[in-house]
Design an enzyme around this catalytic site. Structure first.
Site, mmCIF file in Angstrom:
data_model
loop_
_atom_site.group_PDB
_atom_site.id
_atom_site.type_symbol
_atom_site.label_atom_id
_atom_site.label_comp_id
_atom_site.label_asym_id
_atom_site.label_seq_id
_atom_site.Cartn_x
_atom_site.Cartn_y
_atom_site.Cartn_z
ATOM 1 N N HIS A 277 -5.832 6.788 4.839
ATOM 2 C CA HIS A 277 -5.831 8.312 4.580
ATOM 3 C C HIS A 277 -7.226 8.648 4.300
ATOM 4 O O HIS A 277 -7.405 9.321 3.236
ATOM 5 C CB HIS A 277 -5.016 8.049 3.120
ATOM 6 C CG HIS A 277 -3.627 7.715 3.280
ATOM 7 N ND1 HIS A 277 -2.612 8.694 3.577
ATOM 8 C CD2 HIS A 277 -2.858 6.693 3.141
ATOM 9 C CE1 HIS A 277 -1.557 8.031 3.676
ATOM 10 N NE2 HIS A 277 -1.535 6.922 3.416
ATOM 11 N N GLU B 177 -6.192 10.458 8.378
ATOM 12 C CA GLU B 177 -4.679 10.582 8.549
ATOM 13 C C GLU B 177 -4.707 11.121 10.018
ATOM 14 O O GLU B 177 -4.912 11.751 10.712
ATOM 15 C CB GLU B 177 -4.075 11.476 7.857
ATOM 16 C CG GLU B 177 -4.157 10.978 6.309
ATOM 17 C CD GLU B 177 -3.425 11.862 5.228
ATOM 18 O OE1 GLU B 177 -3.037 12.918 5.633
ATOM 19 O OE2 GLU B 177 -2.945 11.255 4.144
ATOM 20 N N SER C 67 -1.044 2.331 6.276
ATOM 21 C CA SER C 67 -1.325 2.625 4.918
ATOM 22 C C SER C 67 -1.544 1.304 4.080
ATOM 23 O O SER C 67 -2.376 0.598 4.302
ATOM 24 C CB SER C 67 -0.514 3.718 4.160
ATOM 25 O OG SER C 67 -1.134 4.110 3.014
ATOM 26 N N ALA C 68 -0.514 1.020 3.147
ATOM 27 C CA ALA C 68 -0.907 -0.235 2.394
ATOM 28 C C ALA C 68 -0.743 -1.663 3.114
ATOM 29 O O ALA C 68 -1.386 -2.484 3.044
ATOM 30 C CB ALA C 68 0.306 -0.048 1.267
ATOM 31 N N GLY D 231 3.092 2.361 0.932
ATOM 32 C CA GLY D 231 3.551 2.475 -0.419
ATOM 33 C C GLY D 231 2.437 2.302 -1.344
ATOM 34 O O GLY D 231 1.370 2.627 -1.257
#
Lengths: 234, 234
Positions: free
Chosen positions: A150, A185, A113-114, A81
């Site tokens: 990413h 990714e 991700s985050a 997020g």
């Protein structure tokens, strides 16, 4: 420490975590209790439900840290997020210190991700917009280098004048002498007992100051990254 | 205050500032002294030379603030690059306070990209990577709303799973009740004596909490943005 650091939680055209579900299941372990950190998104209950839907069929019990804390958890998962919002809430709730202690004490840590940004020394190689201001950019520091999740190669023929990812990381390296691992990714990094290995079907890209970027093949042992020096600018 | 806030300094396939050169020349004024703020890039001398090459043929004398400060300047130009680095250096050098006083006192302010971010209350709608940590996200606050420079529409058929710009701004609005003006590349905002007008050939896109995004036509009077309330989350 036992870490599983995913570039992303959803691959194009697939369900949430589907592209890495076997790896995630093996890492967390069927029968385990997973504490989910939902702070990177606004709706914590809904986000926790999404993770539960993906992982409970694999025999994993999912609890949100916003309601249940870390008590009784065998593993932690920090979801993707906005990483500024996530880090702000790790500080605000005191979970940053709790997580550092728990993971160094044997609780397994998974990020996407985050959540993968959080495992690095700082937030400085996130792709996210700084929508809120955390008290500091210092994150969890489970690995001594930076990861760019990413990671995306320049698009041929692109006419947009915003910086490419590679240009952004070059600017990071102008200010900081710290290796950055670009995870495309669909890929991830697995750290286990002092060794680090690339996972997923694509190569990773390593950025270092004063050196050309270097491709690291899918599946490679990248344990050397765990002992490289790092110097952050103030 | 007199402001010229460009989305970007270089349009695809054109020379530095070429797409807006008449507007820039008219704003700064032939015969004027322009203080250039080069801190968003690493090489301050080279960056100042680039601006000098673009603007001296138009009769504008360009001086770098890193060597000459603001003394004797009729106008200031904060150039693009990395907005975290720029803001850190505005704090570090004391230029943030000096600029606020100078521009409120009549010195004209021009920004491009990161320099346009600086004219807003905060850094929170930059597109840049947080390569260094400024002491705070509070910027110059010459306008009471946020601008997103290099605004880009979603790319049809894109398979990359990073957030679109629109998704990033929606996350900003989850945390902050502040209008955001998305300025597409090649466009700008001109603020003069309490009025604000869009410039350049493309529409802008306005984002507000709890409302669908709205297109504002090229050339429109958007002075209403100068008096909208803004509430930032902590």
């Amino acid at each position: 420490m036992e870490l599983l650091l995913l570039s992303n939680s959803t691959n194009h055209g697939r369900a949430y975590l589907e592209h890495a579900l076997d790896t995630v299941t093996a890492f967390v372990g069927p029968g385990s209790v997973l504490a989910f950190v939902p702070y990177a998104l606004a709706d914590h209950d809904a986000y926790t439900a999404t993770v539960r839907t993906a992982l409970e069929p694999r025999g994993i019990t999912v609890r949100g840290v916003h309601t249940s804390g870390l008590t009784g958890a065998d593993a932690v998962f920090a979801g993707g997020g906005n990483s500024f919002r996530l880090l702000r809430d790790l500080y605000r709730t005191g979970l940053r210190d709790e997580l550092r202690d728990a993971v160094r004490g044997g609780v397994r840590y998974m990020g996407a991700s985050a959540g993968t940004n959080m495992a690095c020394p700082t937030l400085r190689t996130t792709n996210d917009m700084p929508i809120v201001q955390p008290p500091a950019f210092d994150a969890l520091g489970f690995v001594p280098f930076q990861i760019n999740p990413h990671y995306i190669d320049p698009r041929p023929g692109d006419t947009h004048m915003g910086e490419t990812r590679e240009q952004r990381l070059a600017e990071f390296l102008e200010c900081n002498d710290v290796p950055v691992l670009g995870l495309r990714e669909g890929t991830w990094l697995r750290v286990s007992d002092g060794a680090a290995t690339l996972g997923g079907p694509l190569d990773a890209r390593l950025f270092r100051r004063a050196a050309p970027p270097r491709e690291l093949p899918a599946g490679a042992d990248v344990s050397f990254l765990l002992s490289e020096p790092a110097a952050f600018d103030s």
